[in-house]
Design a protein around this motif. Structure first.
Motif, PDB file in Angstrom:
ATOM      1  N   THR A 170     -37.440 125.863  52.150  1.00  0.00           N
ATOM      2  CA  THR A 170     -36.313 125.770  53.070  1.00  0.00           C
ATOM      3  C   THR A 170     -35.008 126.051  52.352  1.00  0.00           C
ATOM      4  N   VAL A 171     -34.452 127.224  52.608  1.00  0.00           N
ATOM      5  CA  VAL A 171     -33.168 127.643  52.037  1.00  0.00           C
ATOM      6  C   VAL A 171     -32.267 128.062  53.187  1.00  0.00           C
ATOM      7  N   VAL A 172     -31.040 127.524  53.220  1.00  0.00           N
ATOM      8  CA  VAL A 172     -30.094 127.853  54.281  1.00  0.00           C
ATOM      9  C   VAL A 172     -28.726 128.144  53.661  1.00  0.00           C
ATOM     10  N   ASP A 173     -27.874 128.803  54.423  1.00  0.00           N
ATOM     11  CA  ASP A 173     -26.489 129.009  54.005  1.00  0.00           C
ATOM     12  C   ASP A 173     -25.653 127.813  54.434  1.00  0.00           C
ATOM     13  N   ALA A 174     -24.599 127.530  53.649  1.00  0.00           N
ATOM     14  CA  ALA A 174     -23.693 126.455  54.018  1.00  0.00           C
ATOM     15  C   ALA A 174     -23.008 126.772  55.336  1.00  0.00           C
ATOM     16  N   PRO A 175     -22.649 125.759  56.121  1.00  0.00           N
ATOM     17  CA  PRO A 175     -21.922 126.019  57.368  1.00  0.00           C
ATOM     18  C   PRO A 175     -20.650 126.816  57.102  1.00  0.00           C
ATOM     19  N   SER A 176     -20.328 127.733  57.978  1.00  0.00           N
ATOM     20  CA  SER A 176     -19.137 128.564  57.796  1.00  0.00           C
ATOM     21  C   SER A 176     -17.916 127.976  58.486  1.00  0.00           C
ATOM     22  N   THR A 177     -18.125 127.203  59.537  1.00  0.00           N
ATOM     23  CA  THR A 177     -16.998 126.633  60.293  1.00  0.00           C
ATOM     24  C   THR A 177     -17.006 125.111  60.293  1.00  0.00           C
ATOM     25  N   TRP A 178     -18.080 124.475  59.861  1.00  0.00           N
ATOM     26  CA  TRP A 178     -18.232 123.025  59.867  1.00  0.00           C
ATOM     27  C   TRP A 178     -18.063 122.452  61.270  1.00  0.00           C
TER      28      TRP A 178
ATOM     29  N   ALA B   7     -27.249 121.233  63.087  1.00  0.00           N
ATOM     30  CA  ALA B   7     -28.375 122.011  62.555  1.00  0.00           C
ATOM     31  C   ALA B   7     -28.674 121.611  61.108  1.00  0.00           C
ATOM     32  N   LEU B   8     -27.610 121.351  60.331  1.00  0.00           N
ATOM     33  CA  LEU B   8     -27.794 120.927  58.948  1.00  0.00           C
ATOM     34  C   LEU B   8     -28.443 119.547  58.883  1.00  0.00           C
ATOM     35  N   TRP B   9     -28.064 118.641  59.772  1.00  0.00           N
ATOM     36  CA  TRP B   9     -28.683 117.311  59.831  1.00  0.00           C
ATOM     37  C   TRP B   9     -30.198 117.454  60.065  1.00  0.00           C
ATOM     38  N   ILE B  10     -30.562 118.289  61.003  1.00  0.00           N
ATOM     39  CA  ILE B  10     -31.980 118.442  61.334  1.00  0.00           C
ATOM     40  C   ILE B  10     -32.738 119.074  60.170  1.00  0.00           C
ATOM     41  N   ALA B  11     -32.162 120.121  59.564  1.00  0.00           N
ATOM     42  CA  ALA B  11     -32.818 120.780  58.432  1.00  0.00           C
ATOM     43  C   ALA B  11     -33.010 119.813  57.266  1.00  0.00           C
ATOM     44  N   THR B  12     -31.998 118.974  57.001  1.00  0.00           N
ATOM     45  CA  THR B  12     -32.092 117.996  55.916  1.00  0.00           C
ATOM     46  C   THR B  12     -33.193 116.981  56.190  1.00  0.00           C
ATOM     47  N   THR B  13     -33.253 116.503  57.415  1.00  0.00           N
ATOM     48  CA  THR B  13     -34.257 115.494  57.783  1.00  0.00           C
ATOM     49  C   THR B  13     -35.665 116.062  57.716  1.00  0.00           C
TER      50      THR B  13
ATOM     51  N   ALA C  25     -18.330 128.375  46.733  1.00  0.00           N
ATOM     52  CA  ALA C  25     -17.500 127.371  46.049  1.00  0.00           C
ATOM     53  C   ALA C  25     -18.299 126.077  45.969  1.00  0.00           C
ATOM     54  N   THR C  26     -19.155 125.978  44.959  1.00  0.00           N
ATOM     55  CA  THR C  26     -20.227 124.982  44.996  1.00  0.00           C
ATOM     56  C   THR C  26     -19.754 123.540  45.055  1.00  0.00           C
ATOM     57  N   ALA C  27     -18.837 123.125  44.201  1.00  0.00           N
ATOM     58  CA  ALA C  27     -18.468 121.710  44.138  1.00  0.00           C
ATOM     59  C   ALA C  27     -17.835 121.235  45.439  1.00  0.00           C
ATOM     60  N   VAL C  28     -16.817 121.928  45.906  1.00  0.00           N
ATOM     61  CA  VAL C  28     -16.149 121.511  47.136  1.00  0.00           C
ATOM     62  C   VAL C  28     -17.085 121.658  48.334  1.00  0.00           C
ATOM     63  N   ALA C  29     -17.861 122.747  48.361  1.00  0.00           N
ATOM     64  CA  ALA C  29     -18.814 122.929  49.459  1.00  0.00           C
ATOM     65  C   ALA C  29     -19.850 121.815  49.477  1.00  0.00           C
ATOM     66  N   ALA C  30     -20.323 121.422  48.283  1.00  0.00           N
ATOM     67  CA  ALA C  30     -21.290 120.326  48.208  1.00  0.00           C
ATOM     68  C   ALA C  30     -20.672 119.032  48.712  1.00  0.00           C
ATOM     69  N   ALA C  31     -19.386 118.800  48.387  1.00  0.00           N
ATOM     70  CA  ALA C  31     -18.707 117.601  48.865  1.00  0.00           C
ATOM     71  C   ALA C  31     -18.568 117.624  50.385  1.00  0.00           C
ATOM     72  N   ARG C  32     -18.281 118.813  50.939  1.00  0.00           N
ATOM     73  CA  ARG C  32     -18.189 118.914  52.399  1.00  0.00           C
ATOM     74  C   ARG C  32     -19.541 118.700  53.054  1.00  0.00           C
ATOM     75  N   VAL C  33     -20.602 119.205  52.406  1.00  0.00           N
ATOM     76  CA  VAL C  33     -21.953 118.951  52.907  1.00  0.00           C
ATOM     77  C   VAL C  33     -22.239 117.450  52.891  1.00  0.00           C
ATOM     78  N   ALA C  34     -21.902 116.786  51.773  1.00  0.00           N
ATOM     79  CA  ALA C  34     -22.138 115.345  51.668  1.00  0.00           C
ATOM     80  C   ALA C  34     -21.377 114.594  52.754  1.00  0.00           C
ATOM     81  N   ALA C  35     -20.088 114.953  52.933  1.00  0.00           N
ATOM     82  CA  ALA C  35     -19.290 114.274  53.954  1.00  0.00           C
ATOM     83  C   ALA C  35     -19.810 114.572  55.357  1.00  0.00           C
ATOM     84  N   GLY C  36     -20.204 115.836  55.582  1.00  0.00           N
ATOM     85  CA  GLY C  36     -20.708 116.207  56.897  1.00  0.00           C
ATOM     86  C   GLY C  36     -22.007 115.513  57.254  1.00  0.00           C
ATOM     87  N   LEU C  37     -22.838 115.273  56.245  1.00  0.00           N
ATOM     88  CA  LEU C  37     -24.115 114.591  56.480  1.00  0.00           C
ATOM     89  C   LEU C  37     -23.973 113.068  56.461  1.00  0.00           C
TER      90      LEU C  37
END
Length: 391
Positions: free
Chosen positions: A107-115, A122-128, A139-151
């Motif tokens: 399972t490989v996906v692209d980061a959300p483009s608009t959040w 969709a990211l919640w479901i894919a993670t689960t 932009a890995t660090a900030v994008a990862a932080a946005r993923v963490a906050a979004g989830l």
């Protein structure tokens, strides 16, 4: 570790509980740069599997090495029994496929483009559904932080070639206290937006952010000492009174201490008696017991002396600060009770170093209350070292 001689030791001095800053290491194998490399104990491994049960951990991996990929694969495999979910954020699809092959996910996906809420859902479901999800983000660090906050993920691990804060890295930092210092330290890193990523994750709901080298993720997730810096908004551990619900965990901790040769054997009655009026170090997020200590007073009558009884933490005398927090709280409790001094006895060199670093003074066995030695095992008595703190 060599034993410090009692002869010539300065007289016990009065003092106040100090801030727990001392890091006392386990015995480690040396690594290439000559520094000791922490390693996970079975007790720490089991503790963190339970601590992260049902939790989502986001890990930013902008740079990959063979050692980093191998360690990450071991880490994820180590959490299989704990139902822990992982979101691995990396720079491009080639790196993503390399990670996916190593950790066994397709399972490989692209980061959300608009959040937007649609993309986050969709990211919640894919993670689960995936348990291990690989996300591609430039932009890995900030994008990862946005993923963490979004989830709403509980933990974010940021990796950087220079590792944590300091050399050797300090184990813990509180953002509200150390923000300016972190800003100075992280400004020249490979990714200059590390502090922004840390703030985004913590203020977005993450309980903690780890900053370490990519090769050290395994140590960061499975040990208290770690190999990087754990950053929170306002602390990781707190000290509270022990309660009856803690008895099973306390028995396990004490028994591990006995097996390691740190603590003397105790019956269930003795453990429960130690817990009455004792203190526990808890992980704030979950309340899990990471260490405990008792204050023995009754055995020494009216001499206004207390004993540090059964001090033990998940990682023995860890740089995580559990032992330091417990001792500081215990000394305050002893002072509030009107005691004149507190002493500790140990046969462990690690424990002896801990007490010395905490400001205790080593004394001869004759300088602690004689009641301490009633029924004391002769073999332990021959190795016993004594430490005193005057309040």
């Amino acid at each position: 570790m060599a034993r410090s001689p009692i002869a010539g030791t300065p007289r016990p001095r009065r003092g106040r509980p100090t801030v727990p800053t001392v890091r006392v290491e386990h015995p480690h194998e040396p690594v290439a740069d000559g520094r000791p490399a922490p390693r996970s104990t079975a007790a720490e491994h089991a503790f963190f599997v339970e601590e992260f049960r049902g939790v989502t951990i986001v890990i930013a991996l902008p740079l990959l090495t063979d050692d980093a990929v191998a360690g990450l694969a071991r880490s994820i495999a180590g959490f299989v029994g704990g139902d822990t979910r992982f979101v691995l954020v990396t720079r491009d699809h080639d790196a993503a496929q390399r990670l996916a092959a190593a950790v066994g996910t397709a399972t490989v996906v692209d980061a959300p483009s608009t959040w937007s809420s649609d993309e986050l859902a969709a990211l919640w479901i894919a993670t689960t559904d995936a348990r291990v999800l690989v996300v591609v983000a430039a932009a890995t660090a900030v994008a990862a932080a946005r993923v963490a906050a979004g989830l709403g993920a509980s933990k974010l691990v940021l990796t950087d070639p220079e590792g944590g804060w300091g050399d050797p890295p300090r184990s813990f930092a509180e953002l509200r206290v150390h923000r300016r210092a972190l800003e100075r330290v992280l400004a020249d890193r490979h990714d200059p937006l590390l502090l922004e990523a840390i703030e985004t994750a913590l203020r977005g709901g993450a309980f903690s952010v780890n900053l370490c080298r990519p090769e050290d993720v395994e140590l960061e997730l499975f040990t208290f000492d770690g190999a990087g810096t754990l950053i929170t908004l306002a602390g990781y551990l707190q000290v509270t009174d022990l309660r009856v619900d803690d008895l099973p965990a306390a028995e396990e901790l004490v028994n591990r201490g006995v097996e390691a040769g740190i603590l003397k054997p105790r019956t269930r009655q003795q453990i429960a008696q130690m817990m009455v009026g004792g203190l526990g170090a808890r992980v704030i997020r979950t309340g899990h017991l990471a260490g405990l200590v008792g204050l023995e007073v009754d055995a020494y009558g009216a001499v206004s002396v207390g004993e540090v009884s059964g001090l033990i933490t998940v990682s023995e005398f860890s740089g995580a600060g559990a032992g330091g927090l417990l001792i500081s709280a215990l000394l305050k409790r002893a002072l509030d009770r009107g005691l004149g001094s507190v002493f500790a006895v140990t046969v462990s060199d690690d424990a002896a170093a801990f007490f010395l670093h905490r400001g205790f003074t080593e004394v001869s066995r004759s300088e602690v209350p004689p009641g301490k030695w009633t029924g004391y095992h002769p073999e332990r008595l021959a190795r016993a070292r004594c430490f005193t703190w005057f309040l």
